[in-house]
Structures are given as structure tokens and as C-alpha cells.
Write a protein that holds these residues in place. Structure first.
Motif, PDB file in Angstrom:
ATOM      1  N   SER A   1       0.825  -1.207   0.000  1.00  0.00           N
ATOM      2  CA  SER A   1       0.000   0.000   0.000  1.00  0.00           C
ATOM      3  C   SER A   1       0.860   1.258   0.000  1.00  0.00           C
ATOM      4  N   GLU A   2       1.968   1.246   0.715  1.00  0.00           N
ATOM      5  CA  GLU A   2       2.851   2.421   0.719  1.00  0.00           C
ATOM      6  C   GLU A   2       3.459   2.641  -0.667  1.00  0.00           C
ATOM      7  N   GLU A   3       3.797   1.557  -1.343  1.00  0.00           N
ATOM      8  CA  GLU A   3       4.348   1.677  -2.696  1.00  0.00           C
ATOM      9  C   GLU A   3       3.318   2.266  -3.654  1.00  0.00           C
ATOM     10  N   LEU A   4       2.070   1.819  -3.541  1.00  0.00           N
ATOM     11  CA  LEU A   4       1.004   2.336  -4.400  1.00  0.00           C
ATOM     12  C   LEU A   4       0.737   3.806  -4.092  1.00  0.00           C
ATOM     13  N   LYS A   5       0.709   4.169  -2.814  1.00  0.00           N
ATOM     14  CA  LYS A   5       0.502   5.578  -2.441  1.00  0.00           C
ATOM     15  C   LYS A   5       1.609   6.454  -3.023  1.00  0.00           C
ATOM     16  N   GLU A   6       2.840   5.994  -2.899  1.00  0.00           N
ATOM     17  CA  GLU A   6       3.967   6.760  -3.428  1.00  0.00           C
ATOM     18  C   GLU A   6       3.869   6.922  -4.941  1.00  0.00           C
ATOM     19  N   LEU A   7       3.511   5.851  -5.636  1.00  0.00           N
ATOM     20  CA  LEU A   7       3.344   5.900  -7.085  1.00  0.00           C
ATOM     21  C   LEU A   7       2.245   6.894  -7.453  1.00  0.00           C
ATOM     22  N   LEU A   8       1.115   6.810  -6.784  1.00  0.00           N
ATOM     23  CA  LEU A   8      -0.023   7.688  -7.056  1.00  0.00           C
ATOM     24  C   LEU A   8       0.339   9.162  -6.827  1.00  0.00           C
ATOM     25  N   VAL A   9       0.923   9.442  -5.697  1.00  0.00           N
ATOM     26  CA  VAL A   9       1.289  10.825  -5.363  1.00  0.00           C
ATOM     27  C   VAL A   9       2.290  11.372  -6.371  1.00  0.00           C
ATOM     28  N   ASN A  10       3.276  10.590  -6.740  1.00  0.00           N
ATOM     29  CA  ASN A  10       4.273  11.042  -7.723  1.00  0.00           C
ATOM     30  C   ASN A  10       3.639  11.324  -9.083  1.00  0.00           C
ATOM     31  N   VAL A  11       2.731  10.462  -9.521  1.00  0.00           N
ATOM     32  CA  VAL A  11       2.063  10.659 -10.804  1.00  0.00           C
ATOM     33  C   VAL A  11       1.247  11.957 -10.772  1.00  0.00           C
ATOM     34  N   ILE A  12       0.507  12.185  -9.697  1.00  0.00           N
ATOM     35  CA  ILE A  12      -0.319  13.395  -9.591  1.00  0.00           C
ATOM     36  C   ILE A  12       0.543  14.650  -9.493  1.00  0.00           C
ATOM     37  N   LYS A  13       1.578  14.601  -8.658  1.00  0.00           N
ATOM     38  CA  LYS A  13       2.433  15.784  -8.498  1.00  0.00           C
ATOM     39  C   LYS A  13       3.210  16.129  -9.759  1.00  0.00           C
ATOM     40  N   ASN A  14       3.447  15.160 -10.621  1.00  0.00           N
ATOM     41  CA  ASN A  14       4.194  15.407 -11.849  1.00  0.00           C
ATOM     42  C   ASN A  14       3.326  15.775 -13.042  1.00  0.00           C
ATOM     43  N   ASP A  15       2.007  15.806 -12.855  1.00  0.00           N
ATOM     44  CA  ASP A  15       1.097  16.194 -13.933  1.00  0.00           C
ATOM     45  C   ASP A  15       0.985  17.721 -13.958  1.00  0.00           C
ATOM     46  N   THR A  16       1.332  18.344 -15.073  1.00  0.00           N
ATOM     47  CA  THR A  16       1.362  19.809 -15.135  1.00  0.00           C
ATOM     48  C   THR A  16      -0.020  20.432 -14.974  1.00  0.00           C
ATOM     49  N   THR A  17      -1.057  19.797 -15.494  1.00  0.00           N
ATOM     50  CA  THR A  17      -2.411  20.347 -15.352  1.00  0.00           C
ATOM     51  C   THR A  17      -2.836  20.343 -13.896  1.00  0.00           C
ATOM     52  N   LEU A  18      -2.657  19.215 -13.216  1.00  0.00           N
ATOM     53  CA  LEU A  18      -3.024  19.148 -11.801  1.00  0.00           C
ATOM     54  C   LEU A  18      -2.139  20.056 -10.954  1.00  0.00           C
ATOM     55  N   TYR A  19      -0.876  20.150 -11.291  1.00  0.00           N
ATOM     56  CA  TYR A  19       0.013  21.037 -10.541  1.00  0.00           C
ATOM     57  C   TYR A  19      -0.482  22.477 -10.623  1.00  0.00           C
ATOM     58  N   GLY A  20      -0.970  22.864 -11.796  1.00  0.00           N
ATOM     59  CA  GLY A  20      -1.506  24.207 -11.956  1.00  0.00           C
ATOM     60  C   GLY A  20      -2.750  24.461 -11.111  1.00  0.00           C
ATOM     61  N   LEU A  21      -3.459  23.390 -10.764  1.00  0.00           N
ATOM     62  CA  LEU A  21      -4.690  23.520  -9.972  1.00  0.00           C
ATOM     63  C   LEU A  21      -4.469  23.350  -8.471  1.00  0.00           C
ATOM     64  N   ILE A  22      -3.636  22.379  -8.082  1.00  0.00           N
ATOM     65  CA  ILE A  22      -3.466  22.078  -6.643  1.00  0.00           C
ATOM     66  C   ILE A  22      -2.023  22.156  -6.173  1.00  0.00           C
ATOM     67  N   GLU A  23      -1.101  22.427  -7.092  1.00  0.00           N
ATOM     68  CA  GLU A  23       0.330  22.400  -6.796  1.00  0.00           C
ATOM     69  C   GLU A  23       0.679  21.030  -6.207  1.00  0.00           C
ATOM     70  N   THR A  24       1.181  20.963  -4.990  1.00  0.00           N
ATOM     71  CA  THR A  24       1.549  19.658  -4.406  1.00  0.00           C
ATOM     72  C   THR A  24       0.610  19.271  -3.272  1.00  0.00           C
ATOM     73  N   ARG A  25      -0.591  19.844  -3.255  1.00  0.00           N
ATOM     74  CA  ARG A  25      -1.527  19.597  -2.146  1.00  0.00           C
ATOM     75  C   ARG A  25      -2.347  18.322  -2.384  1.00  0.00           C
ATOM     76  N   ILE A  26      -1.697  17.188  -2.206  1.00  0.00           N
ATOM     77  CA  ILE A  26      -2.369  15.884  -2.199  1.00  0.00           C
ATOM     78  C   ILE A  26      -1.987  15.209  -0.896  1.00  0.00           C
ATOM     79  N   PHE A  27      -2.999  14.844  -0.125  1.00  0.00           N
ATOM     80  CA  PHE A  27      -2.774  14.379   1.237  1.00  0.00           C
ATOM     81  C   PHE A  27      -3.451  13.032   1.498  1.00  0.00           C
ATOM     82  N   PRO A  28      -2.868  12.236   2.387  1.00  0.00           N
ATOM     83  CA  PRO A  28      -3.524  10.982   2.797  1.00  0.00           C
ATOM     84  C   PRO A  28      -4.746  11.289   3.665  1.00  0.00           C
ATOM     85  N   ALA A  29      -5.472  10.261   4.014  1.00  0.00           N
ATOM     86  CA  ALA A  29      -6.755  10.409   4.713  1.00  0.00           C
ATOM     87  C   ALA A  29      -6.668  11.205   6.005  1.00  0.00           C
ATOM     88  N   ASN A  30      -5.518  11.297   6.617  1.00  0.00           N
ATOM     89  CA  ASN A  30      -5.390  12.025   7.883  1.00  0.00           C
ATOM     90  C   ASN A  30      -4.973  13.476   7.682  1.00  0.00           C
TER      91      ASN A  30
END
Length: 133
Positions: free
Chosen positions: A2-31
Motif C-alpha cells: 500500500s505504501e508503494e502504491l501511495k507513493e506511485l499515485l502521489v508522484n504521478v499526480i504531483k508530476n502532472d502539469t495540469t493538476l500542478y496548476g490547480l493544486i500544486e503539491t496539495r495531495i494528502f492521505p486520509a489524515n
């Protein structure tokens, strides 16, 4: 896993230029509410499930729930959702240990969070996940 999948997901989202323009690096786990000085808009995610099939021990099917928060309006949530959906629903992701493909089977639901006074869009994705080694 699960930690590997979370890391993969976060990296993919943070490296997407469209999403970065909308949320920058603000992707957080459930807590995320444990964080101080939380800023919006942002994406919150939680991984659940993922039991392997005894006949295919390298294959897992976890589910990722997403909450998109905005202080301005649902329109901003929908813009972020469209960018996130375009990214995760049409791509295969790979790291040195995992290969993943996501499906978004349901239409998102709109909600309001009284604690943060934010508009929220909620949806889930099923993940077809294979351990590579």
C-alpha cells in the motif's frame, strides 16, 4: 504494497502539469486534518482493500477513494476532478515494483464539509495492480 502504491499515485499526480496548476503539491492521505495550516484546493485520498487472489498472488485490486476540496465553489472541484480523471482513467502507471491501471466506475458526488467550510467532490477508483518482482 500500500505504501508503494501511495507513493506511485502521489508522484504521478504531483508530476502532472495540469493538476500542478490547480493544486500544486496539495495531495494528502486520509489524515490530512492533522496537518496545520491546511490550504485549498487540495486532494485527499485513502487506499482500502486490495486482497490478492490465492490463484494469482501478484495481482491485487485495491480501491482508492478521493475527496477534492475547494473553498471557492464546486466548479473548482469539477475542474480538478476532470484533470485527475483524465490522468488516472486513461493511463497505466509503473514503478520498479508495481504496475497499475485505474478505473473510475462511479460518478462523483458533491458534498459540503462543515468543519473546513469547503465544497467537496467525492469519488473512487478501482486499481488493477500487479507486483512486478
Amino acid at each position: 504494497m500500500s505504501e508503494e502504491l501511495k507513493e506511485l499515485l502521489v508522484n504521478v499526480i504531483k508530476n502532472d502539469t495540469t493538476l500542478y496548476g490547480l493544486i500544486e503539491t496539495r495531495i494528502f492521505p486520509a489524515n490530512m486534518f492533522a496537518l496545520r495550516d491546511l490550504t485549498f484546493p487540495c486532494i485527499n485520498y485513502m487506499l482500502s482493500g486490495g486482497e490478492s487472489d490465492p490463484h494469482a498472488p501478484k495481482y491485487f485490486v485495491p480501491r482508492i477513494e478521493f475527496w477534492i476540496f475547494s473553498q471557492s465553489h464546486y466548479k473548482e472541484c469539477w475542474q480538478i476532478y476532470e484533470a485527475l480523471h483524465d490522468l488516472i482513467a486513461h493511463e497505466k502507471f509503473k514503478s520498479s515494483t508495481l504496475a497499475a491501471q485505474m478505473q473510475v466506475p462511479d460518478y462523483p458526488a458533491e458534498d459540503w464539509d462543515d468543519v473546513t467550510k469547503t465544497f467537496v467532490l467525492i469519488f473512487a477508483a478501482n486499481v488493477n495492480l500487479i507486483r512486478l518482482n
